[in-house]
Design a protein around this motif. Structure first.
Motif, PDB file in Angstrom:
ATOM      1  N   PRO A  82       0.825  -1.204   0.000  1.00 20.35           N
ATOM      2  CA  PRO A  82       0.000   0.000   0.000  1.00 20.35           C
ATOM      3  C   PRO A  82       0.862   1.257   0.000  1.00 20.35           C
ATOM      4  CG  PRO A  82       0.068  -0.962   2.195  1.00 20.35           C
ATOM      5  CD  PRO A  82       0.815  -1.900   1.295  1.00 20.35           C
ATOM      6  N   ALA A  83       0.276   2.339  -0.494  1.00 16.15           N
ATOM      7  CA  ALA A  83       0.981   3.619  -0.538  1.00 16.15           C
ATOM      8  C   ALA A  83       1.223   4.125   0.888  1.00 16.15           C
ATOM      9  CB  ALA A  83       0.163   4.637  -1.325  1.00 16.15           C
ATOM     10  N   ASN A  84       2.342   4.778   1.075  1.00 17.64           N
ATOM     11  CA  ASN A  84       2.708   5.304   2.399  1.00 17.64           C
ATOM     12  C   ASN A  84       2.316   6.773   2.544  1.00 17.64           C
ATOM     13  OD1 ASN A  84       3.932   2.813   3.106  1.00 17.64           O
ATOM     14  ND2 ASN A  84       5.780   3.393   2.002  1.00 17.64           N
ATOM     15  N   VAL A  85       1.124   7.099   2.077  1.00 16.07           N
ATOM     16  CA  VAL A  85       0.603   8.458   2.198  1.00 16.07           C
ATOM     17  C   VAL A  85      -0.869   8.373   2.594  1.00 16.07           C
ATOM     18  CG1 VAL A  85       2.213   9.443   0.506  1.00 16.07           C
ATOM     19  CG2 VAL A  85       0.002   8.550  -0.255  1.00 16.07           C
ATOM     20  N   ALA A  86      -1.398   9.494   3.062  1.00 17.19           N
ATOM     21  CA  ALA A  86      -2.793   9.508   3.501  1.00 17.19           C
ATOM     22  C   ALA A  86      -3.750   9.441   2.317  1.00 17.19           C
ATOM     23  CB  ALA A  86      -3.065  10.762   4.336  1.00 17.19           C
ATOM     24  N   GLU A  87      -3.395  10.069   1.202  1.00 20.41           N
ATOM     25  CA  GLU A  87      -4.255  10.090   0.016  1.00 20.41           C
ATOM     26  C   GLU A  87      -3.503   9.478  -1.173  1.00 20.41           C
ATOM     27  OE1 GLU A  87      -5.702  13.980  -0.715  1.00 20.41           O
ATOM     28  OE2 GLU A  87      -6.637  14.189   1.265  1.00 20.41           O
ATOM     29  N   PRO A  88      -3.660   8.186  -1.390  1.00 21.33           N
ATOM     30  CA  PRO A  88      -2.941   7.524  -2.491  1.00 21.33           C
ATOM     31  C   PRO A  88      -3.355   8.073  -3.851  1.00 21.33           C
ATOM     32  CG  PRO A  88      -3.811   5.920  -0.931  1.00 21.33           C
ATOM     33  CD  PRO A  88      -4.422   7.233  -0.575  1.00 21.33           C
ATOM     34  N   LYS A  89      -2.410   8.042  -4.785  1.00 19.29           N
ATOM     35  CA  LYS A  89      -2.660   8.538  -6.137  1.00 19.29           C
ATOM     36  C   LYS A  89      -3.268   7.469  -7.035  1.00 19.29           C
ATOM     37  CE  LYS A  89       1.230  11.735  -5.748  1.00 19.29           C
ATOM     38  NZ  LYS A  89       2.583  12.107  -6.251  1.00 19.29           N
TER      39      LYS A  89
END
Length: 335
Positions: A82-89
């Motif tokens: 999974p992406a390591n940000v709050a809002e994945p692109k």
């Protein structure tokens, strides 16, 4: 005198009756025992190369990264990060090349690990082996009686070493052995159902991966293929044209054996936002990359962009980091 003759005759007759089996046993040799015919024992087929790689990765990577997907009753392994940000692109689906694993140390592995830090989920697929790489099921002739001769060593598939030591793309294919023409052999009672062709299997696996990616409700879905994986990604988009997959990335794309459509006629004609990455220091790659570029110009492709990667230095971490930066830059510009 008569009694003596009778006794002598009787003795001779009795001696003949008693000794006749012994004489016959000596004069007529015993019939040799028939040698038992060898028994054909079916060996189970060796595991596919992709399955061997997946088993080895299971010992190296955290179990949380593994997911099992099903494509047309065919279970296969994929690696999810999974992406390591709050809002994945969005989600990037990675297709490795022939002979490469889901965590291949050149290209696929660094991209699947590096892109989550820049806002992207990554899903790396394991693709089925090409027909030339699958070892055929063999039969072994084993006698019923043990012999004093040493048994020949059975050929075994060499297990892949860790990370960088997997069998490369250029690994020699093992041809199928022709079946012996034996007119007396009986046909098997049941014939196994033929396996789907490799292209059909790959299409089904991409479909399963996209179904999983859509379950995450991503803002964008990108197909990224390396080597022959680039060809299969482009072929899938040409045939299925899913409306929610509008971006294609190919890295050192290569046409698989047995496929007739050249890359120069396949990749540019998609008219999707396409990033075509190739290494400038490889002469053959420069030639085929030029063919794809010219094809895109002839049809006035609206969003085809080639990215020439710098000459590799031999420092693998540094070279792979450069690739991740170039791919990240393309994604940032196009999406």
């Amino acid at each position: 005198m008569v009694r003596a003759r009778v006794s002598t005759g009787l003795a001779v007759a009795l001696f003949a009756i008693v000794t006749s089996p012994l004489v016959n046993a000596v004069e007529e040799p015993a019939e040799p025992e028939a040698t038992p015919a060898p028994v054909a024992v079916d060996r189970p087929p060796l595991p596919s190369r992709s399955a061997t790689m997946a088993a080895d990765l299971l010992r190296q990577l955290p179990p949380s990264e593994f997911i099992s997907l099903n494509a047309d009753k065919d279970d296969f392994v994929a690696l999810w990060r999974p992406a390591n940000v709050a809002e994945p692109k969005g989600v990037i689906v990675l297709l490795p090349g022939e002979g490469e694993s889901t965590n291949w140390p050149r290209g696929i592995g660094p991209l699947r690990r590096g892109l989550p830090d820049h806002g992207w989920h990554t899903l790396s697929l394991s693709l089925p082996d090409s027909p030339g790489l699958v070892l055929p099921q063999a039969t072994e002739q084993t006698p019923e009686q043990p012999t004093d001769e040493p048994e020949p060593e059975q050929p075994t598939e060499e297990p892949p070493p860790s990370e960088a030591g997997y069998l490369p793309e250029e690994a020699a294919a093992v041809p199928d052995e022709p079946a012996a023409d034996d007119g007396d052999a009986q046909a098997p009672a049941e014939t196994a159902a033929p396996k789907p062709e490799q292209a059909e299997q790959i299409t089904a696996r991409i479909e399963a991966a996209l179904t999983f990616a859509r379950s995450k409700q991503p803002a964008a879905i990108v197909l990224l293929g390396q080597g022959t994986g680039g060809y299969w990604a482009a072929r899938y988009l040409q045939q299925r044209a899913p409306a929610d997959v509008r971006h294609l990335l190919v890295i050192q794309p290569r046409q698989p054996e047995g496929q007739d459509e050249p890359l120069a006629q396949l990749v540019p004609t998609l008219k999707l936002a396409t990033g075509d990455f190739y290494y400038k220091d490889a002469g053959s790659e420069q030639r085929t990359a030029r063919e794809r570029l010219n094809a895109s110009r002839r049809i006035q492709h609206p969003a085809y962009r080639q990215v020439g990667l710098p000459q590799q230095t031999g420092d693998r971490p540094s070279d792979q980091e450069a690739l991740v930066r170039r791919v990240r830059g393309w994604l940032k510009r196009e999406i």
